[in-house]
Design a protein around this motif. Sequence first.
Motif, PDB file in Angstrom:
ATOM      1  N   ASN A 190       0.907  -1.179   0.080  1.00 61.75           N
ATOM      2  CA  ASN A 190      -0.039  -0.031  -0.109  1.00 61.75           C
ATOM      3  C   ASN A 190       0.800   1.396  -0.029  1.00 61.75           C
ATOM      4  O   ASN A 190       1.481   1.599   0.931  1.00 61.75           O
ATOM      5  N   ASN A 216       0.332   5.035   0.426  1.00 64.89           N
ATOM      6  CA  ASN A 216      -0.789   6.034   0.847  1.00 64.89           C
ATOM      7  C   ASN A 216      -0.955   7.162   0.056  1.00 64.89           C
ATOM      8  O   ASN A 216      -1.742   7.713  -0.507  1.00 64.89           O
ATOM      9  N   THR A 272      -2.196  -1.488  -3.693  1.00 59.39           N
ATOM     10  CA  THR A 272      -2.892  -0.201  -3.882  1.00 59.39           C
ATOM     11  C   THR A 272      -2.246   1.021  -3.638  1.00 59.39           C
ATOM     12  O   THR A 272      -1.128   1.259  -2.796  1.00 59.39           O
ATOM     13  N   ASN A 326      -3.491   4.882  -2.721  1.00 62.61           N
ATOM     14  CA  ASN A 326      -4.777   5.623  -2.135  1.00 62.61           C
ATOM     15  C   ASN A 326      -4.514   7.125  -2.411  1.00 62.61           C
ATOM     16  O   ASN A 326      -5.902   7.614  -2.522  1.00 62.61           O
TER      17      ASN A 326
END
Length: 169
Positions: free
Chosen positions: A75, A77, A106, A108
């Motif tokens: 991830n 961010n 991901t 974000n």
Amino acid sequence: TILGRVTGGFSASGNANDNSLIITGGTLNDLGGNAHHAYGGYAEAGDANGNSVNVAGSTANPFTINQGYYIYGGNSNTLGSAMNNTFEISGPAATTSGIGGVRGGTVNGGSGDATGNTVTVTGREIGIRGIIGGPTLDGEASGNAVNVSGGANSPLTRPLLGRQSNHPG
């Protein structure tokens, strides 16, 4: 039992690359708020590349993920990419009733790319609300995959997606 967040590797201001989280038994519980996630690698403001999460339950050592929990291979961010991250779950004894979602890699925030991320679910029934190989907020999502084989693999209340991006082109 793990209450809240568990992370293979974390960086507050740099990259979180080549980390792994291996779960072979026990329970992940949702505490609510932003603390209910597991990550192979998490970068607050950098790249999250080459991270992995592997979940494998067994009859002797069962594993449970409680409702609302999200699991990410990698991830980013903000300000980074999520590339070549993996999430894999296998084995007949892992219980996944109502997982919030699974993501290979991901991004974000920002315009980082999510490419080459993979989610693999093998030989089991799952209760996951959404499986996405590589979502990104505003970057390119390409070369991501979701592989599901064996088991009943249901119920799924959201789609299986290899990629997802708000970026039109």
